[in-house]
Design a protein around this motif. Structure first.
Motif: not given
Length: 51
Positions: A33, A35-36, A39
């Motif tokens: 989560w 990392k997402e 982004e």
């Protein structure tokens, strides 16, 4: 008496293993989560800078 002790030990072991794996899966999920979200945050920041 031996059956009750064995059942109690097996149940305790099952609960300990269950808690270990749930914490492991949760930590792996949190890393994903993060990392997402990094982004998405980068994409949104870029959109607002280009306005």
């Amino acid at each position: 008496m031996t059956a009750a002790g064995t059942f109690t030990a097996a149940t305790g072991l099952f609960i300990a293993v269950w808690k270990f794996f749930t914490k492991l899966v949760d930590s792996i999920r949190c890393v994903g989560w993060e990392k997402e979200w990094d982004e998405v945050e980068a994409e949104l920041s870029e959109q607002f800078r280009n306005r």
